[in-house]
Design a protein around this motif. Structure first.
Motif, short mmCIF file in Angstrom:
data_model
loop_
_atom_site.label_atom_id
_atom_site.label_comp_id
_atom_site.label_asym_id
_atom_site.label_seq_id
_atom_site.Cartn_x
_atom_site.Cartn_y
_atom_site.Cartn_z
N ASP A 71 0.87 -1.18 0.00
CA ASP A 71 0.00 0.00 0.00
C ASP A 71 0.90 1.23 0.00
O ASP A 71 1.39 1.67 1.04
CB ASP A 71 -0.91 -0.01 1.24
N ASN A 73 0.29 4.24 -0.39
CA ASN A 73 -0.25 5.42 0.28
C ASN A 73 0.12 5.46 1.76
O ASN A 73 0.15 6.52 2.36
CB ASN A 73 -1.78 5.47 0.12
N SER A 74 0.40 4.30 2.35
CA SER A 74 0.76 4.28 3.77
C SER A 74 2.24 3.98 3.98
O SER A 74 2.70 3.85 5.11
CB SER A 74 -0.09 3.25 4.52
N LEU A 75 2.99 3.87 2.90
CA LEU A 75 4.41 3.55 2.97
C LEU A 75 5.20 4.77 3.45
O LEU A 75 5.08 5.85 2.89
CB LEU A 75 4.91 3.12 1.59
N GLU A 76 5.97 4.57 4.51
CA GLU A 76 6.83 5.65 5.00
C GLU A 76 8.26 5.34 4.58
O GLU A 76 8.79 4.28 4.89
CB GLU A 76 6.73 5.75 6.52
#
Length: 112
Positions: A71, A73-76
């Protein structure tokens, strides 16, 4: 590359599974309890997740693992990874790199 505590634990479990068929059977049937019993450490999986162990030691079979979809969009990303992305490398390569490096580290830890 320094071996992490997690990699040492993985190596310990794999080595025991290779050497002890009874342990391998228990590991496949009930991985969390078997690993906790071997290591003395509690394993806490995120809510709704389970640990699956598959015996891939058969030389006549080639296994191909399809990992879960990342995902983005939630990858830091770390600052270094952000620099790579800013330089034109897509996050897909960064995410795939994590999986490849994990596999290399486990292989290296178990083949010393």
């Amino acid at each position: 590359m320094e071996i992490t505590q997690e990699q040492k634990l993985n190596s310990q479990v794999i080595q025991k599974a290779w050497e002890d068929p009874q342990f391998m059977s228990e590991l496949i049937a009930n991985p969390v309890a078997t690993i906790e019993k071997l290591t003395g450490h509690k394993i806490s999986l995120p809510e709704g997740q389970k640990l699956v162990v598959i015996d891939q030691s058969d030389d006549s079979t080639v296994y191909f693992n399809v990992p879960r979809k990342v995902d983005f969009n939630s990858l830091e990303l770390t600052p270094e990874q952000l620099e790579l992305v800013a330089g034109g490398i897509t996050p897909t390569f960064v995410a795939l790199g994590y999986g490849i490096m994990a596999g290399v580290a486990i292989y290296a830890a178990t083949h010393q």
